[in-house]
Design an enzyme around this catalytic site. Structure first.
Site, PDB file in Angstrom:
ATOM      1  N   ASN A  21       0.874  -1.185   0.000  1.00  0.00           N
ATOM      2  CA  ASN A  21       0.000   0.000   0.000  1.00  0.00           C
ATOM      3  C   ASN A  21       0.904   1.226   0.000  1.00  0.00           C
ATOM      4  O   ASN A  21       1.500   1.580   1.009  1.00  0.00           O
ATOM      5  CB  ASN A  21      -0.887  -0.033   1.252  1.00  0.00           C
ATOM      6  N   TRP A  22       0.985   1.835  -1.153  1.00  0.00           N
ATOM      7  CA  TRP A  22       1.939   2.940  -1.321  1.00  0.00           C
ATOM      8  C   TRP A  22       1.463   4.258  -0.721  1.00  0.00           C
ATOM      9  O   TRP A  22       2.220   5.221  -0.658  1.00  0.00           O
ATOM     10  CB  TRP A  22       2.215   3.137  -2.817  1.00  0.00           C
ATOM     11  N   LYS A  23       0.169   4.339  -0.405  1.00  0.00           N
ATOM     12  CA  LYS A  23      -0.377   5.576   0.161  1.00  0.00           C
ATOM     13  C   LYS A  23      -0.055   6.764  -0.765  1.00  0.00           C
ATOM     14  O   LYS A  23      -0.205   6.625  -1.971  1.00  0.00           O
ATOM     15  CB  LYS A  23       0.128   5.761   1.591  1.00  0.00           C
ATOM     16  N   GLY A  59       2.385  -1.380   4.384  1.00  0.00           N
ATOM     17  CA  GLY A  59       2.529   0.043   4.103  1.00  0.00           C
ATOM     18  C   GLY A  59       3.991   0.414   3.907  1.00  0.00           C
ATOM     19  O   GLY A  59       4.567   0.223   2.823  1.00  0.00           O
ATOM     20  N   GLY A 115       1.137   1.825  10.989  1.00  0.00           N
ATOM     21  CA  GLY A 115       2.080   2.937  11.129  1.00  0.00           C
ATOM     22  C   GLY A 115       2.707   2.974  12.513  1.00  0.00           C
ATOM     23  O   GLY A 115       3.255   3.990  12.927  1.00  0.00           O
ATOM     24  N   SER A 128       2.358  -2.692  10.435  1.00  0.00           N
ATOM     25  CA  SER A 128       3.759  -2.800  10.842  1.00  0.00           C
ATOM     26  C   SER A 128       4.413  -4.127  10.440  1.00  0.00           C
ATOM     27  O   SER A 128       5.192  -4.707  11.195  1.00  0.00           O
ATOM     28  CB  SER A 128       3.905  -2.589  12.350  1.00  0.00           C
ATOM     29  N   GLU A 171      -6.609  -5.371   9.617  1.00  0.00           N
ATOM     30  CA  GLU A 171      -5.583  -4.387   9.980  1.00  0.00           C
ATOM     31  C   GLU A 171      -5.985  -3.708  11.289  1.00  0.00           C
ATOM     32  O   GLU A 171      -6.761  -2.730  11.270  1.00  0.00           O
ATOM     33  CB  GLU A 171      -5.475  -3.322   8.893  1.00  0.00           C
ATOM     34  N   HIS A 207      -9.808   1.235   4.083  1.00  0.00           N
ATOM     35  CA  HIS A 207      -8.577   1.377   4.864  1.00  0.00           C
ATOM     36  C   HIS A 207      -8.826   2.347   6.020  1.00  0.00           C
ATOM     37  O   HIS A 207      -9.555   3.334   5.861  1.00  0.00           O
ATOM     38  CB  HIS A 207      -7.449   1.888   3.956  1.00  0.00           C
TER      39      HIS A 207
HETATM   40  P1  PGA Z   1       2.254  -0.063   7.845  1.00  0.00           P
HETATM   41  O1  PGA Z   1       0.883   0.305   7.108  1.00  0.00           O
HETATM   42  O2  PGA Z   1       2.724  -1.376   7.260  1.00  0.00           O
HETATM   43  O3  PGA Z   1       3.163   1.076   7.556  1.00  0.00           O
HETATM   44  O4  PGA Z   1       1.932  -0.197   9.307  1.00  0.00           O
HETATM   45  C1  PGA Z   1      -0.072  -0.677   6.836  1.00  0.00           C
HETATM   46  C2  PGA Z   1      -1.236  -0.090   6.084  1.00  0.00           C
HETATM   47  O5  PGA Z   1      -1.538   1.098   6.269  1.00  0.00           O
HETATM   48  O6  PGA Z   1      -1.884  -0.779   5.280  1.00  0.00           O
END
Ligand code: PGA
Length: 258
Positions: free
Chosen positions: A15-17, A241, A180, A220, A174, A104
């Protein structure tokens, strides 16, 4: 268009955001990743990863990759017509998206309601776009009430969907507290949720169906812990992420999980 394949093939989704900053960087990333996949020492499936990218990059990434599926991070729940600034599932599909995330927690935090999410899921599945429904609790109570809430949540999110479209669905668990964050859920914490989610899916679509659905873990995930979720957490893939925004880290996760 990508339908999730058998649960024997792990589904690894980045997930590149809102990264990377430019189309050039995005294309360079997938080319570099594809090179590692085809020339690295591990034998990987030809299509070894999924990337949820900014919509504007999707056609460029599709043209650049041979080894990945490219998708969106959200869809609009509106219909074809007079709504400004939105992209609907059928347009994403037509523009080349192989899949989309929906629900999400970072989208939910901007005001997406459970009803709006259910509507998006229904439209996306109607368009036969592979749909990764994200859900997870904000916090855990000691009595385990969150498990029932997650079951109710999955039932609500799928309440507008016809049973014969379930084959395009993937679930991503999630926990919001792990996204994050510094520490992920433990594989054991993940395992009990997977059981609860499969129970909910069995109520909706029968046991045989519930056994077939990919359930992913996200929050994470790092190169050093990725495999433990598949081995001990009972999941069939990962939603990643930060670690999907670095070629080497993402490649390490992809190869360790296959
Ligand atoms: P993260 O994000 O791996 O940086 O915790 C996961 C996500 O937002 O899908």
């Amino acid at each position: 268009m990508a339908k999730p394949i058998s649960r024997h093939v792990p589904l690894i989704i980045g997930n590149w955001k809102t990264t990377p900053a430019t189309r050039e960087e995005a294309v360079k990333f997938v080319k570099g990743l594809d090179r590692k996949i085809t020339t690295g020492k591990y034998k990987l499936p030809r299509r070894a990863y999924y990337l949820a990218a900014p919509d504007i990059f999707i056609p460029h990434l599709k043209a650049a990759t041979k080894n990945g599926y490219i998708g969106s991070q959200n869809v609009s729940g509106t219909s074809l017509g007079q709504t400004t600034g939105q992209t609907i599932p059928s347009q994403l599909l037509s523009g080349g998206a192989d899949f989309t995330l929906i629900g999400h927690s970072e989208v939910r935090a901007t005001g997406e309601t459970a009803d709006a999410r259910a509507h998006k899921v229904a439209l996306s599945l109607q368009a036969k776009l592979m749909t990764v429904l994200c859900l997870g609790e904000h916090e855990r109570d000691k009595g385990g009430k969150y498990l029932q809430e997650l079951e109710d949540d999955v039932k609500h999110a799928l309440s507008l969907v016809k049973r014969d479209l379930f084959e395009y669905l993937v679930i991503a668990y999630e926990p919001v507290w792990a996204i994050g964050a510094k520490t992920p859920a433990t594989p054991q914490e993940c395992f009990e949720v997977v059981i609860a989610l499969r129970r909910a899916l069995a109520t909706l679509g029968g046991i045989d169906y519930a056994k077939k659905v990919h359930i992913l873990y996200g929050g994470s995930v790092l190169p050093e812990n990725a495999k433990s979720f598949l081995e001990e957490g009972g999941v069939d893939g990962l939603l990643i992420g930060r670690a999907s925004q670095d070629v080497q880290d993402f490649y390490t996760i992809i190869s360790s999980c296959h």
